[in-house]
Design an enzyme around this catalytic site. Structure first.
Site, PDB file in Angstrom:
ATOM      1  N   GLU A   9      88.737  43.570  59.626  1.00 44.48           N
ATOM      2  CA  GLU A   9      89.724  42.915  58.758  1.00 44.48           C
ATOM      3  C   GLU A   9      91.160  43.124  59.222  1.00 44.48           C
ATOM      4  O   GLU A   9      92.083  42.666  58.548  1.00 44.48           O
ATOM      5  CB  GLU A   9      89.582  43.466  57.317  1.00 44.48           C
ATOM      6  CG  GLU A   9      88.186  43.334  56.717  1.00 44.48           C
ATOM      7  CD  GLU A   9      87.773  41.894  56.422  1.00 44.48           C
ATOM      8  OE1 GLU A   9      88.660  41.066  56.129  1.00 44.48           O
ATOM      9  OE2 GLU A   9      86.557  41.596  56.505  1.00 44.48           O
ATOM     10  N   ASP A 107      85.132  32.039  51.542  1.00 42.59           N
ATOM     11  CA  ASP A 107      83.973  32.191  50.665  1.00 42.59           C
ATOM     12  C   ASP A 107      82.664  31.670  51.254  1.00 42.59           C
ATOM     13  O   ASP A 107      81.593  32.147  50.894  1.00 42.59           O
ATOM     14  CB  ASP A 107      84.216  31.462  49.334  1.00 42.59           C
ATOM     15  CG  ASP A 107      85.349  32.081  48.529  1.00 42.59           C
ATOM     16  OD1 ASP A 107      85.871  33.129  48.953  1.00 42.59           O
ATOM     17  OD2 ASP A 107      85.698  31.511  47.488  1.00 42.59           O
ATOM     18  N   ASP A 178      78.074  34.931  48.656  1.00 45.50           N
ATOM     19  CA  ASP A 178      79.277  34.274  49.145  1.00 45.50           C
ATOM     20  C   ASP A 178      79.814  35.146  50.285  1.00 45.50           C
ATOM     21  O   ASP A 178      79.696  36.380  50.242  1.00 45.50           O
ATOM     22  CB  ASP A 178      80.338  34.190  48.039  1.00 45.50           C
ATOM     23  CG  ASP A 178      79.971  33.187  46.935  1.00 45.50           C
ATOM     24  OD1 ASP A 178      78.885  32.583  47.003  1.00 45.50           O
ATOM     25  OD2 ASP A 178      80.798  33.024  46.013  1.00 45.50           O
ATOM     26  N   HIS A 226      83.820  38.414  43.966  1.00 46.31           N
ATOM     27  CA  HIS A 226      83.973  38.849  45.361  1.00 46.31           C
ATOM     28  C   HIS A 226      84.546  40.247  45.520  1.00 46.31           C
ATOM     29  O   HIS A 226      85.145  40.790  44.592  1.00 46.31           O
ATOM     30  CB  HIS A 226      84.868  37.842  46.104  1.00 46.31           C
ATOM     31  CG  HIS A 226      84.322  36.451  46.041  1.00 46.31           C
ATOM     32  ND1 HIS A 226      85.099  35.326  45.966  1.00 46.31           N
ATOM     33  CD2 HIS A 226      83.032  36.016  46.022  1.00 46.31           C
ATOM     34  CE1 HIS A 226      84.323  34.254  45.917  1.00 46.31           C
ATOM     35  NE2 HIS A 226      83.064  34.643  45.941  1.00 46.31           N
ATOM     36  N   ASP A 228      87.029  41.118  47.647  1.00 48.34           N
ATOM     37  CA  ASP A 228      88.370  41.241  48.233  1.00 48.34           C
ATOM     38  C   ASP A 228      89.511  41.319  47.214  1.00 48.34           C
ATOM     39  O   ASP A 228      90.679  41.226  47.589  1.00 48.34           O
ATOM     40  CB  ASP A 228      88.619  40.161  49.297  1.00 48.34           C
ATOM     41  CG  ASP A 228      88.378  38.752  48.806  1.00 48.34           C
ATOM     42  OD1 ASP A 228      87.932  38.572  47.660  1.00 48.34           O
ATOM     43  OD2 ASP A 228      88.636  37.815  49.588  1.00 48.34           O
ATOM     44  N   ASN A 284      94.824  40.922  46.956  1.00 46.00           N
ATOM     45  CA  ASN A 284      94.067  40.143  47.939  1.00 46.00           C
ATOM     46  C   ASN A 284      94.985  39.856  49.136  1.00 46.00           C
ATOM     47  O   ASN A 284      95.577  38.780  49.241  1.00 46.00           O
ATOM     48  CB  ASN A 284      93.604  38.850  47.245  1.00 46.00           C
ATOM     49  CG  ASN A 284      92.673  38.029  48.071  1.00 46.00           C
ATOM     50  OD1 ASN A 284      93.103  37.132  48.779  1.00 46.00           O
ATOM     51  ND2 ASN A 284      91.397  38.323  48.006  1.00 46.00           N
ATOM     52  N   HIS A 329      93.895  36.560  51.315  1.00 43.56           N
ATOM     53  CA  HIS A 329      92.642  36.837  52.030  1.00 43.56           C
ATOM     54  C   HIS A 329      91.641  35.709  51.778  1.00 43.56           C
ATOM     55  O   HIS A 329      91.017  35.191  52.703  1.00 43.56           O
ATOM     56  CB  HIS A 329      92.070  38.193  51.576  1.00 43.56           C
ATOM     57  CG  HIS A 329      90.950  38.704  52.438  1.00 43.56           C
ATOM     58  ND1 HIS A 329      89.634  38.580  52.067  1.00 43.56           N
ATOM     59  CD2 HIS A 329      90.947  39.327  53.638  1.00 43.56           C
ATOM     60  CE1 HIS A 329      88.863  39.123  53.010  1.00 43.56           C
ATOM     61  NE2 HIS A 329      89.633  39.586  53.982  1.00 43.56           N
ATOM     62  N   CYS A 330      91.543  35.282  50.516  1.00 43.88           N
ATOM     63  CA  CYS A 330      90.587  34.212  50.146  1.00 43.88           C
ATOM     64  C   CYS A 330      90.895  32.886  50.838  1.00 43.88           C
ATOM     65  O   CYS A 330      89.977  32.156  51.213  1.00 43.88           O
ATOM     66  CB  CYS A 330      90.642  33.929  48.654  1.00 43.88           C
ATOM     67  SG  CYS A 330      90.417  35.321  47.573  1.00 43.88           S
TER      68      CYS A 330
HETATM   69  O1  DAV Z   1      89.110  39.842  40.857  1.00 45.18           O
HETATM   70  O2  DAV Z   1      89.053  38.027  39.764  1.00 45.18           O
HETATM   71  C1  DAV Z   1      89.151  37.209  42.783  1.00 45.18           C
HETATM   72  C2  DAV Z   1      88.480  36.317  43.818  1.00 45.18           C
HETATM   73  C3  DAV Z   1      88.563  36.854  45.155  1.00 45.18           C
HETATM   74  N1  DAV Z   1      87.932  35.998  46.166  1.00 45.18           N
HETATM   75  C4  DAV Z   1      88.832  38.666  40.782  1.00 45.18           C
HETATM   76  C5  DAV Z   1      88.177  37.965  41.967  1.00 45.18           C
END
Ligand code: DAV
Length: 345
Positions: A9, A107, A178, A226, A228, A284, A329-330
């Site tokens: 990462e 994702d 995912d 997720h 992250d 994130n 990051h997403c």
């Molecule tokens: O913590 O609501 C955020 C999504 C990250 N891909 C959360 C998840």
């Protein structure tokens, strides 16, 4: 030259895909979304189906363009997906739905070394989401990447259950995950067991990566989606952790031997109509290299703490991160970072 190579990462970023909010669509309601993303008493959600509000898309495109331009000034190659209409209908023999978006390339595709892995996503509306990146995937394949896709899950009704206290809404009936359930640290990968990833998904990933890798299950971090917004691996031996979700009893094994930064409370940036993520989307972050990370500009306390740990911060804005459910990051997929496969555990 193979264009795809990313083992972790944090190594210096050379090429990245940044998603787009264009053509994002709130999918038709179904049992999977009811169990994973919405409480059953969210009665208004049927009224939101279809396009996201115009200003959400416009402002996000502005923010993502600035993000892309900023990375380009650092010499990073930035690719954007071609337009893809997510409002279109698609079906299997058992169900029919509409799509979601190309906002979070993180994702649906997992990069491990030179492998591009299309993952078996938990929601029906995301079944073909990796198709939105098809032209890029073809190009990366032509450059020498290994391109594979997990077995397509059935996603039948009995995969999902209304979650009760402490119980996950996703059952372990077939391999599901995912790509954002996974974080990479060389030979060690973290795999979060949650409502978007199950143990069979972890076993499938482990089976195709083989004995050179350890795919560690992370249980009981939180029941939602997720990893992250819960763990960020900033550089070898340094992790950023969510204090509401991670503790001594559920902390992934090798992270116990790393230095840990406990994320301060994230500033709530708010949302429009519905939030697809919690306030923790503020942690994130995207690492550009072991000493530089992109962080949402309003997370001042987090920025200060990272700087104290000798991580410079590029503050950028993503106004609708909560509305669209993704931070820096997403909304990215690192395609190539310099560096090679190492053992950091
Ligand atoms: O913590 O609501 C955020 C999504 C990250 N891909 C959360 C998840």
């Amino acid at each position: 030259m193979g264009l795809v190579k990313s083992w972790n990462e944090w190594d210096p970023l050379e090429e990245v895909i940044i998603g787009t909010a264009l053509d994002a669509n709130v999918p038709r309601p179904d049992i999977g979304q009811d169990c994973i993303e919405f409480s059953s008493n969210d009665l208004d959600r049927v009224n939101r189906v279809g396009a996201f509000p115009y200003e959400v898309i416009e402002e996000t495109e502005e923010d993502l363009s600035l993000f892309a331009d900023t990375l380009r000034t650092l010499g990073i190659i930035v690719r954007r997906p071609a337009p893809f209409l997510h409002e279109r209908c698609f079906a299997t023999q058992e169900w029919e739905t509409t799509g979601f978006y190309s906002y979070c390339p993180r994702d649906s595709v997992l990069v491990v070394g030179d492998r591009l892995i299309e993952t078996p996503m938990a929601l029906r509306c995301r079944y073909y989401e990796a198709t939105a990146y098809r032209e890029l995937l073809q190009e990366y394949f032509a450059s020498g990447a290994r391109w594979l896709s997990a077995p397509k899950p059935l996603l039948l009704d009995d995969l999902y259950c209304a979650s009760e206290a402490g119980q996950l809404p996703l059952k372990n009936l077939e391999p599901i995950f995912d790509a954002a359930n996974v974080l990479r640290a060389g030979r060690d990968l973290l795999f979060q067991i949650s409502s978007t990833g199950n143990e069979l998904g972890r076993q499938w990933l482990s089976s195709i990566l083989g004995d050179d890798f350890r795919v560690h299950p992370c249980h009981n971090l939180y029941n939602s989606i997720h990893i992250d917004s819960t763990v960020a691996l900033l550089r070898p031996g340094l992790a950023l952790l969510n204090p509401e979700r991670v503790n001594d009893s559920n902390m992934p094994g090798f992270i116990k031997r790393w230095d840990r930064i406990w994320c301060p409370p994230c500033v709530d940036i708010g949302y429009t109509r519905h939030a697809y993520s919690s306030v923790w989307v503020g942690m994130n972050v995207l690492s550009i290299n072991p000493n530089l990370a992109v962080v949402e500009s309003r997370q001042l306390e987090l920025i200060r703490i990272l700087e104290r740990h000798k991580i410079d911060v590029l503050p950028l804005t993503l106004r609708h991160a909560r509305t669209l459910g993704g931070g820096f990051h997403c909304t990215t997929l690192d395609i190539r970072r310099s560096g090679c496969l190492e053992d950091y555990s």
